[in-house]
Design an enzyme around this catalytic site. Sequence first.
Site, PDB file in Angstrom:
ATOM      1  CE  LYS A   7      34.611 -13.439  22.016  1.00 48.74           C
ATOM      2  NZ  LYS A   7      33.938 -13.371  23.147  1.00 48.74           N
ATOM      3  CE1 TYR A  37      32.535 -18.715  23.863  1.00 47.16           C
ATOM      4  CE2 TYR A  37      31.446 -18.136  21.833  1.00 47.16           C
ATOM      5  CZ  TYR A  37      32.418 -17.874  22.651  1.00 47.16           C
ATOM      6  OH  TYR A  37      33.413 -17.105  22.619  1.00 47.16           O
ATOM      7  CG  ASN A  50      34.232 -10.264  25.272  1.00 47.03           C
ATOM      8  OD1 ASN A  50      34.287 -10.755  24.257  1.00 47.03           O
ATOM      9  ND2 ASN A  50      34.380 -11.003  26.356  1.00 47.03           N
ATOM     10  CG  HIS A  73      37.649 -17.490  22.698  1.00 51.93           C
ATOM     11  ND1 HIS A  73      36.956 -17.748  23.699  1.00 51.93           N
ATOM     12  CD2 HIS A  73      38.417 -18.544  22.528  1.00 51.93           C
ATOM     13  CE1 HIS A  73      37.112 -19.124  24.052  1.00 51.93           C
ATOM     14  NE2 HIS A  73      38.221 -19.539  23.332  1.00 51.93           N
ATOM     15  CD  GLU A 116      38.598 -23.148  23.305  1.00 51.93           C
ATOM     16  OE1 GLU A 116      37.596 -22.870  24.437  1.00 51.93           O
ATOM     17  OE2 GLU A 116      39.396 -22.231  23.116  1.00 51.93           O
TER      18      GLU A 116
HETATM   19  P1  IDP Z   1      35.839 -15.610  28.529  1.00 51.67           P
HETATM   20  O1  IDP Z   1      35.511 -15.314  27.211  1.00 51.67           O
HETATM   21  O2  IDP Z   1      36.335 -14.518  29.284  1.00 51.67           O
HETATM   22  O3  IDP Z   1      36.385 -16.966  28.854  1.00 51.67           O
HETATM   23  P2  IDP Z   1      33.233 -16.708  29.357  1.00 51.67           P
HETATM   24  O4  IDP Z   1      32.734 -16.873  30.631  1.00 51.67           O
HETATM   25  O5  IDP Z   1      33.688 -18.232  28.857  1.00 51.67           O
HETATM   26  O6  IDP Z   1      34.234 -15.648  29.269  1.00 51.67           O
HETATM   27  O7  IDP Z   1      32.028 -16.409  28.548  1.00 51.67           O
HETATM   28  C1  IDP Z   1      32.176 -16.468  26.869  1.00 51.67           C
HETATM   29  C2  IDP Z   1      31.790 -15.359  26.301  1.00 51.67           C
HETATM   30  O8  IDP Z   1      30.318 -15.159  26.611  1.00 51.67           O
HETATM   31  C3  IDP Z   1      32.183 -14.043  26.727  1.00 51.67           C
HETATM   32  O9  IDP Z   1      33.730 -13.753  26.269  1.00 51.67           O
HETATM   33  C4  IDP Z   1      31.315 -13.041  26.462  1.00 51.67           C
HETATM   34  O10 IDP Z   1      31.410 -12.597  24.981  1.00 51.67           O
HETATM   35  C5  IDP Z   1      30.085 -13.702  26.938  1.00 51.67           C
HETATM   36  N1  IDP Z   1      29.467 -13.698  28.133  1.00 51.67           N
HETATM   37  C6  IDP Z   1      30.178 -14.119  29.165  1.00 51.67           C
HETATM   38  N2  IDP Z   1      29.335 -13.674  30.402  1.00 51.67           N
HETATM   39  C7  IDP Z   1      28.256 -12.737  29.766  1.00 51.67           C
HETATM   40  C8  IDP Z   1      27.168 -11.985  30.470  1.00 51.67           C
HETATM   41  O11 IDP Z   1      27.106 -12.051  31.642  1.00 51.67           O
HETATM   42  N3  IDP Z   1      26.280 -11.368  29.653  1.00 51.67           N
HETATM   43  C9  IDP Z   1      26.513 -11.242  28.318  1.00 51.67           C
HETATM   44  N4  IDP Z   1      27.524 -12.096  27.670  1.00 51.67           N
HETATM   45  C10 IDP Z   1      28.449 -12.795  28.288  1.00 51.67           C
HETATM   46 MG    MG Z   2      35.712 -18.729  28.325  1.00 48.91          MG
END
Ligand code: IDP
Ligand code: MG
Length: 139
Positions: A11, A51, A114, A117, A128
């Site tokens: 990312k 997303y 983070n 992905h 994807e």
């Molecule tokens: P994942 O990437 O671990 O599958 P997802 O729930 O699919 O997590 O969320 C997609 C992306 O959205 C996350 O990797 C993160 O960058 C962002 N994200 C998820 N939950 C939050 C939140 O509560 N606050 C801010 N960003 C979030």
């Molecule tokens: Mg996810």
Amino acid sequence: MSGTITLTMIKPDAWREGHGGAILDRIIKAGFIVRAMKLVHLTPGQAGQFYAVHKGKPFYESLVKYMSSGPIVAAILEKDNSVADFRKFIGATNPAQAAEGTIRRQFGKSLESNAVHGSDSDENAVIESNFFFNRTEWV
Ligand code: IDP
Ligand code: MG
């Protein structure tokens, strides 16, 4: 193809912080085989489409802005049990809760930023992968 596939994105924050190469190196050394890879700068529209499942959630607009804030590297990775193994390898969504030694623990800055992905199912890995690559590039 001997293994299953998963789709990763390294990312924008990872590239801004200079960790992109180190993350790729760790992915390869962990046994994930790179089947296809490209650097792209997503438009907000494209990030929103990727997303779409999160549309309506409080973090969606910010996520779209973040994911279109700079280049990413998208890659299709092959390995046995790749989806589950890769998600274990990168760690929990929130770097603060990710296990010691995981990519997100080491390189993630926040719940949003983070670093990486990973697909959450075999079905989504294919969806994807098709988002970023023509089938002739990886099948
Ligand atoms: P994942 O990437 O671990 O599958 P997802 O729930 O699919 O997590 O969320 C997609 C992306 O959205 C996350 O990797 C993160 O960058 C962002 N994200 C998820 N939950 C939050 C939140 O509560 N606050 C801010 N960003 C979030
Ligand atoms: Mg996810």
